[in-house]
Design a protein around this motif. Sequence first.
Motif, mmCIF file in Angstrom:
data_model
loop_
_atom_site.group_PDB
_atom_site.id
_atom_site.type_symbol
_atom_site.label_atom_id
_atom_site.label_comp_id
_atom_site.label_asym_id
_atom_site.label_seq_id
_atom_site.Cartn_x
_atom_site.Cartn_y
_atom_site.Cartn_z
ATOM 1 N N MET A 187 -12.832 9.976 7.565
ATOM 2 C CA MET A 187 -13.825 9.327 6.718
ATOM 3 C C MET A 187 -14.545 10.336 5.836
ATOM 4 O O MET A 187 -14.894 10.043 4.683
ATOM 5 C CB MET A 187 -14.815 8.543 7.564
ATOM 6 C CG MET A 187 -14.232 7.295 8.192
ATOM 7 S SD MET A 187 -13.666 6.101 6.945
ATOM 8 C CE MET A 187 -15.228 5.595 6.219
ATOM 9 N N ASP A 189 -13.133 13.033 4.656
ATOM 10 C CA ASP A 189 -12.160 13.332 3.601
ATOM 11 C C ASP A 189 -12.180 12.247 2.519
ATOM 12 O O ASP A 189 -12.144 12.544 1.323
ATOM 13 C CB ASP A 189 -10.760 13.444 4.196
ATOM 14 C CG ASP A 189 -10.639 14.639 5.145
ATOM 15 O OD1 ASP A 189 -11.450 15.575 5.018
ATOM 16 O OD2 ASP A 189 -9.750 14.624 6.009
ATOM 17 N N ARG A 190 -12.236 10.968 2.947
ATOM 18 C CA ARG A 190 -12.292 9.871 1.981
ATOM 19 C C ARG A 190 -13.578 9.919 1.163
ATOM 20 O O ARG A 190 -13.573 9.656 -0.044
ATOM 21 C CB ARG A 190 -12.165 8.536 2.708
ATOM 22 C CG ARG A 190 -10.782 8.275 3.299
ATOM 23 C CD ARG A 190 -10.749 6.982 4.078
ATOM 24 N NE ARG A 190 -11.084 5.828 3.242
ATOM 25 C CZ ARG A 190 -11.171 4.585 3.699
ATOM 26 N NH1 ARG A 190 -10.948 4.351 4.997
ATOM 27 N NH2 ARG A 190 -11.481 3.577 2.898
ATOM 28 N N GLN A 193 -13.264 12.658 -1.443
ATOM 29 C CA GLN A 193 -12.371 12.248 -2.523
ATOM 30 C C GLN A 193 -13.083 11.304 -3.490
ATOM 31 O O GLN A 193 -12.965 11.439 -4.710
ATOM 32 C CB GLN A 193 -11.128 11.574 -1.945
ATOM 33 C CG GLN A 193 -10.187 12.528 -1.220
ATOM 34 C CD GLN A 193 -9.060 11.794 -0.505
ATOM 35 O OE1 GLN A 193 -8.944 10.562 -0.592
ATOM 36 N NE2 GLN A 193 -8.234 12.535 0.212
#
Length: 205
Positions: A187, A189-190, A193
């Motif tokens: 999460m 990482d998301r 991004q």
Amino acid sequence: MSLLPIFVKLRDRLVVVVGGGPVAEGKIEGLFAAEARVRVVAPRVTRAIARWITQGKVEWRAKTFAPTDLDGAYLVIAATSAPGVNKAVFSEADARGILCNAVDDIEHCHFYYGSVVQRGDLQIAISTNGKSPALAQRLRLLLEKQFGPEYELWVEWLGAAREQLRAGRGSAISRKALLHHIASQPMLDRFLQAARRKRDEQGAA
């Protein structure tokens, strides 16, 4: 000796710092960050402390330490270069039930300062029970690389998501499971991004 690691809210609480040298100056800067009220007890002070006094950010008692200097104190920091004075400050604080830290004097400390990695509301503290501040500082530098500035925004987002979940429906067990999921590495990482895409879009506009 086992310690209970805690974070103390010092906003608007009186912290007495005995000593006016460079060590005391460093401790006072941390107290400002915690929004504490600061009283300095010392015959002389550094230029920085003198400036804070002039600005009204510090109460100064230009004298040697006396027991009454601890009146109303929530915490005490003994930061003089005289071991006897630091011991006297600790003894008086101990008798009054006030927590005291005598800098670089393990025997006269109720609590220790940890090295702290701070990313907004995320705080990671490292302590060696006063035995090796140098090691604690080295570990702090390593953790600062591991936990970058992006964690500040992520913690803010997690806090907002938690409040929304608490206000919604569903069982406590399901909410707990979801909270653990959104705090996971995937999460993060998301989230990063999405933050990068938003930054790129704003830059292109």
